[in-house]
Design an enzyme around this catalytic site. Structure first.
Site, PDB file in Angstrom:
ATOM      1  N   ARG A 153      30.829  30.034  40.266  1.00 10.98           N
ATOM      2  CA  ARG A 153      31.050  28.613  40.005  1.00 10.98           C
ATOM      3  C   ARG A 153      31.402  27.846  41.274  1.00 10.98           C
ATOM      4  O   ARG A 153      30.970  26.702  41.456  1.00 10.98           O
ATOM      5  CB  ARG A 153      32.143  28.455  38.948  1.00 10.98           C
ATOM      6  N   ASP A 173      24.016  37.355  46.356  1.00 12.98           N
ATOM      7  CA  ASP A 173      24.836  37.676  45.196  1.00 12.98           C
ATOM      8  C   ASP A 173      23.999  38.532  44.266  1.00 12.98           C
ATOM      9  O   ASP A 173      23.137  38.021  43.547  1.00 12.98           O
ATOM     10  CB  ASP A 173      25.310  36.407  44.485  1.00 12.98           C
ATOM     11  N   ARG A 234      38.738  35.785  49.014  1.00 13.07           N
ATOM     12  CA  ARG A 234      39.947  36.604  49.022  1.00 13.07           C
ATOM     13  C   ARG A 234      40.128  37.191  50.415  1.00 13.07           C
ATOM     14  O   ARG A 234      39.171  37.568  51.086  1.00 13.07           O
ATOM     15  CB  ARG A 234      39.881  37.719  47.969  1.00 13.07           C
ATOM     16  N   GLU A 263      49.568  38.004  52.487  1.00 14.39           N
ATOM     17  CA  GLU A 263      50.027  36.647  52.195  1.00 14.39           C
ATOM     18  C   GLU A 263      51.518  36.644  51.884  1.00 14.39           C
ATOM     19  O   GLU A 263      51.953  37.393  51.003  1.00 14.39           O
ATOM     20  CB  GLU A 263      49.236  36.051  51.031  1.00 14.39           C
ATOM     21  N   HIS A 282      46.336  29.330  51.381  1.00 11.06           N
ATOM     22  CA  HIS A 282      45.793  29.642  50.063  1.00 11.06           C
ATOM     23  C   HIS A 282      45.982  28.460  49.109  1.00 11.06           C
ATOM     24  O   HIS A 282      46.322  28.635  47.934  1.00 11.06           O
ATOM     25  CB  HIS A 282      46.452  30.898  49.484  1.00 11.06           C
TER      26      HIS A 282
END
Length: 334
Positions: A153, A173, A234, A263, A282
């Site tokens: 998306r 993909d 990510r 993180e 993030h």
């Protein structure tokens, strides 16, 4: 069952309490699930809601939760939940896949493409250093090749936003239908071709064993000299040491990093203040609209599952037939 605090998403708990749910919270000092904590909380839990950072929802916990109907992540990420175990046990995993989330990230992705092509990190660093027009001219987005590693998306949203910019859109993909790519003006290609042709590469994949360090030193070496890299997928998908080396060697012209291997990254992390890097915490696609939607969506996901209805946003839809069997058995013995 939730964590000691939900931080900015505490409104989800307020909504559940208002709906008559009894809220159990992990102790604030819990650094992991001990046998005592599992025994205290898991047998009575009908739902889990939270990010459970540093604690996680492991197979051991889920197996000890015979009544649980749903594990809800208020955010879109579900790395803290053992989704495989949940699916095998017939537990639905819900997450924050509302439009405000992926539309905001798509906006950010398109913004970062333009910023890196225009060499904005270099220009702002030069200005801050007291310099003036040091020759960081950059390039047009028009005529460039924008590569998308992942065409979910967010990738599709980036493609739609760049459709009128006169650039070529390519993607790798293996899980997306060719018709979806074509409908968004994107040409599917192989991984090596994506690396070799992209002027700007956006990393948009989730973190799995397959994608960990998918952008490593070898992949970066295949990128064209002067290309730029954006990671809003990510952190573990990009080898940060290899990225730093490529930036310092001049092989890459710039990068935008929103998700990090660790993180938060250390205060002295070289990418935090690198003159060729846009570094964010993030949150590059976050908005007031998103933070307003997260509690409502998290509560709606959880309450639907407690009623025996599929949540609006399911991360593991393949589990739904088994989940309905689990719900029927639970209701039979209620």
């Amino acid at each position: 069952m939730t964590t000691a605090t939900m931080g900015p998403h505490e409104g989800a708990i307020e909504r559940l309490a208002a709906a008559g749910c009894v809220i159990d919270r992990l102790p604030a000092d819990a650094a992991g699930w001990t046998p005592e904590l599992i025994e205290q909380f898991a047998p009575a839990a009908d739902a889990y809601l939270g990010t459970f950072r540093g604690v996680g929802l492991t197979r051991q916990v889920l197996e000890a939760s015979p009544r649980v109907r749903v594990a809800t992540s208020p955010i879109i990420g579900v790395e803290h939940i053992d989704v495989t175990a949940a699916s095998e046990l017939g537990i639905v995993v819900a997450h924050g896949a509302m439009a405000e989330n992926f539309e905001g990230m798509a906006e950010a992705g398109a913004m970062l493409v333009a910023a890196l092509r225009k060499r904005m990190p270099q220009k702002t660093a030069s200005m801050a250093a007291g310099e003036w027009k040091m020759g960081h001219s950059g390039h047009l987005v028009r005529g460039s090749v924008v590569g998308l590693l992942g065409l979910g998306r967010i990738g599709q949203g980036v493609a739609r936003r760049l459709a009128g910019w006169g650039c070529e859109l390519i993607a790798h993909d293996p899980y997306v239908d060719a018709g979806i790519a074509t409908g968004n003006g994107v040409a599917l290609t192989g991984f090596d071709d994506l690396m070799a042709r992209s002027d700007v590469l956006l990393v948009l994949v989730t973190l799995t064993p397959e994608t960990r360090h998918i952008i490593d030193g070898a992949a970066i070496a295949r990128m064209k000299p002067g290309a730029a890299l954006i990671n809003i997928g990510r952190g573990g998908c990009v080898d940060e040491a290899a990225l730093i080396a490529a930036l310092n060697a001049g092989h890459l012209s710039g990068a935008a990093i929103d998700t990090w291997e660790q993180e938060p990254p250390s205060a002295d992390h070289p990418l935090r203040r690198h003159p060729q890097v846009i570094a964010t915490s993030h949150d590059v696609g976050h908005s007031a609209e998103l933070y307003a939607a997260i509690p409502e969506t998290a509560a709606a996901n959880t309450l639907a599952a407690l009623r025996g209805e599929p949540p609006p946003h399911v991360r593991n839809p393949e589990v739904l037939p088994l989940w309905l069997e689990r719900i029927a058995a639970l209701d039979k013995w209620a």
